[in-house]
Scaffold this active site. Structure first.
Site, short mmCIF file in Angstrom:
data_model
loop_
_atom_site.label_atom_id
_atom_site.label_comp_id
_atom_site.label_asym_id
_atom_site.label_seq_id
_atom_site.Cartn_x
_atom_site.Cartn_y
_atom_site.Cartn_z
N CYS A 84 79.38 -2.95 74.79
CA CYS A 84 79.63 -1.27 73.51
C CYS A 84 80.97 -1.27 73.77
O CYS A 84 82.21 -0.96 72.40
CB CYS A 84 78.75 -0.26 74.30
SG CYS A 84 79.11 0.95 72.88
N CYS A 139 73.66 3.65 75.33
CA CYS A 139 74.43 4.61 75.30
C CYS A 139 74.32 4.58 73.22
O CYS A 139 75.16 5.61 72.06
CB CYS A 139 75.85 3.96 74.85
SG CYS A 139 75.59 2.46 74.26
#
Length: 395
Positions: free
Chosen positions: A100, A200
């Site tokens: 990410c 996340c």
């Protein structure tokens, strides 16, 4: 006046990062990344991103900085979610947080920030950046955060010099309690907010439920391997070339069901990861069972009893050539070279003494002490002192 775009996540760390940059005289813009809004896969009704974006907006208002939301969910699905399903299907365990940062926050998001005329992108990561000169050119160092308990440099282990050049980490010099203190003094709405957990992007989703949407459950058996099994008596012959010795040390043991006894059933080997002990639902063993290997082809899970089971430990791992990543390209090893480093194979693991060995085929990382649950698809990161200099995907 330099302009910096802060990724405001709605948490306390990024809120304080924005405040500190403002204090340092930057022109600050707050940007909230919406990465996921497929409501079919959140388990609970509460919608974390709505609450978070609202908190981020309140912080921006309090600081008097411009704020907007960017929807990155398409890029997110393509670069992170699809990759995760792919990896799990192959029986590997990906690390979405590292990805990410590399693919979203410091790439897609950074490009948006730069298009807004920003000089830098800032995040609330607990790490530091330093600039040195090598051969007359600026080189950026990624250093661990001052708060040993919260150091997050590991999650940024895949960043490049180009990405670091444009990054700022305002809270890297602080400890978590200091950050909370500043937020409380400034009366920021996030001061008391708990740290976010889990993936996340999906909020409160538990991984198996998330995976079950794409990976079909299929029944398989759980096999228990005894710690005294002769497979663990294998000694590596003396006098082999170094690369061959390392390869034998790094290769996981190939188990077959005949080596042990069937102790239970499972719903799909691709839901399990090495070192896992929850979710096996096998009772009646003297100590807990740990996953020591998964075979997604035959759909079998191999387990061992107790956290000291020899099947959990290996002294070396391999990184394919294309997966070796140096943040400090100037320190990269040539074929045949070695380097002593401190390395970790997962976030929060204390750093371990290790040696890197670069060959034509890729890199071996050999550890002084055997490591528990070296897991394919995860990242190994290596440090010299407090600097994280490179990383790679465990193959």
């Amino acid at each position: 006046m330099k302009r910096v775009v802060v990724g405001l996540s709605g948490g306390v760390d990024s809120s304080v990062a924005a405040y500190l940059l403002q204090q340092q005289g930057y022109e600050v813009i707050g940007l909230f990344m919406k990465n996921w809004h497929d409501d079919s896969v959140t388990i609970s009704n509460d919608c974390p991103w709505l609450e978070d974006s609202n908190d981020a907006l309140l912080v921006a208002e309090k600081l008097g900085i411009p704020f907007q939301t960017v929807d990155l969910s398409e890029q997110y699905k393509e670069k992170i979610v699809d990759y995760m399903f792919n990896e799990y299907e192959k029986g590997r365990t990906p690390n979405p947080d590292v990805l990410c940062n590399r693919e979203i926050k410091f790439d897609v998001f950074m490009k948006i920030a730069l298009s807004l005329g920003a000089d830098y992108v800032a995040t609330g990561h607990y790490c530091r950046k330093n600039e040195i000169e090598v051969d007359g050119k600026p080189v950026y160092q990624l250093l661990s955060g001052v708060d040993n308990n919260k150091d997050q440099s590991y999650f940024l282990c895949q960043l490049s010099q180009e990405q670091l050049a444009k990054s700022l980490f305002p809270i890297g010099e602080l400890t978590k309690p200091q950050v909370r203190e500043i937020a409380a003094e400034m009366e920021l709405v996030t001061a008391e907010k708990k740290d976010s957990q889990g993936l996340c992007f999906i909020g409160k989703v538990r991984l198996p439920e998330f995976l079950q949407q794409k990976l079909q459950p299929k029944d398989g058996v759980i096999v228990q391997i005894d710690k005294s099994n002769p497979v663990y008596d294998f000694a590596i012959p003396q006098g082999l070339p170094e690369e061959e010795t390392l390869s034998l040390t790094a290769n996981p043991i190939q188990y077959t069901p005949q080596m042990g006894k069937t102790v239970g059933k499972h719903q799909g080997a691709h839901y399990f990861t090495i070192g896992q002990r929850k979710g096996l639902n096998v009772g009646g063993t003297a100590e807990g069972l740990f996953v020591i290997a998964t075979d997604v082809v035959s759909n079998t899970i191999y387990t061992g009893m107790g956290s000291h089971h020899p099947g959990l430990f290996r002294k070396a791992l391999f990184i394919e050539k294309s997966e070796v990543h140096w943040i400090r390209k100037d320190l990269a090893l040539a074929n045949g070279e070695t380097m002593k480093v401190m390395a970790r194979i997962r976030y929060r693991q204390p750093l371990q003494e290790a040696t890197l060995h670069q060959f034509e085929s890729g890199m071996y990382v050999s550890f002084e002490e055997p490591q528990s649950a070296i897991t394919e698809g995860q990242f190994v990161a290596w440090h010299i002192g407090e600097e994280l200099v490179g990383s790679g995907v465990i193959s």
